[in-house]
Design an enzyme around this catalytic site. Structure first.
Site: not given
Ligand code: MN
Length: 289
Positions: A148, A154, A181, A207, A242
């Protein structure tokens, strides 16, 4: 083409005690979702046999996801740190298989968190070596792995679909897919549709999250563009909602994701609205392409 629709367990609960998993699985099934995504940052916290019984009781499927920590980071140049990360990934894979799940994704390629500098070539090589071995073990367990891409705060290794595709190519594994995502794409990809095109048939999991990770449609993401791209690509894989709010806290995950605000308070209302929103988008996209 019917995409399976899922919801991330953090919409319901921050832990995975018997009562928490029963509530999360029950509520997910009641709302008509097909699957629940169970976080495995600490695989020992999930009792796979008990969880599998609860899933079977409700006819629900599961997938798993995790991000690594800085002391178990397979993209580190330090081989001891890499070894701890590889052991953790193998533990998570064992739990995934024991759950009867066929997919494990997320930030399984680096630590989930803000790095103090760019990724290093020797660290990336360690990551490729571990993922190549993990993919072989996953193949024996009937599990597909997903990388992902996440935003720059992150991870420093994979922020875009293109970077995920390059890393997958370097492993040579055919059971590693890209896990897109919308929340991260909105930050790092210049064009949502182009990112979907870049993945081609390597897109394996999606996501759907808003720009502030709250109610779908209440933020700034161009979801019609994204769903049209998915329809055009013939994407038939899972689509999982999510969302994170400080009303549901997992001590391991919530702080890493910088979940500081209540962007919602009612899990059921949120998940119900999300499913209707995604179905509406899928339907509109099908007619548009
Ligand atoms: Mn995600």
């Amino acid at each position: 083409m019917m995409n399976k629709l899922g919801v991330h367990a953090l919409v319901w609960c921050g832990g995975w005690s018997e009562a928490e998993s029963a509530r999360a699985i029950g509520a997910t099934a009641e709302l008509g979702y097909d699957l629940i995504e169970i976080p495995l940052l600490d695989p020992a916290k999930v009792d796979p046999a008990r969880t599998r019984c609860q899933l079977d009781e409700h006819g629900l499927a599961a997938v798993t996801s995790l991000g690594l920590s800085f002391d178990a980071d397979i993209s580190s140049p330090d081989i001891e740190v890499v070894a701890r990360g590889e052991a953790l990934l193998n533990d998570a894979l064992a739990v995934t298989a024991a759950l009867g799940a066929d997919y494990m994704g997320g930030v399984i390629y680096s630590a989930l968190g803000k790095y103090p500098g760019p990724s290093l070539p020797e660290g990336r090589a360690n990551c490729v070596a571990v993922l190549t071995r993990l993919a072989e073990a996953a193949d024996r367990a009937g599990v597909t792995l997903g990388l992902e891409p996440v935003n720059r705060y992150e991870s420093n290794l994979i922020n875009t679909a293109e970077q995920a595709m390059a890393l997958i190519a370097d492993t040579g594994a055919d059971n590693i897919v890209v896990h897109l995502d919308s929340y991260h794409m909105n930050i790092e990809e210049g064009n949502l549709a182009r990112a979907v095109e870049v993945c081609g048939d390597k897109l394996g999991y999606v996501h759907i999250g808003e720009s502030h990770r709250g109610y779908l449609g209440s933020g700034t993401i161009d979801f019609p563009q994204l769903f049209r791209a998915l329809a055009k690509a013939g994407y038939g894989g899972a689509i999982t909602f999510e969302s994170f709010s400080s009303v549901v806290v997992d001590p391991l995950l919530s702080n890493t994701l910088a979940v500081w605000r209540d962007v919602w308070t009612d899990s059921r209302d949120l998940a119900d609205q999300a499913k209707r929103y995604i179905k509406t988008q899928l339907e509109a996209a099908r007619h548009a392409v």
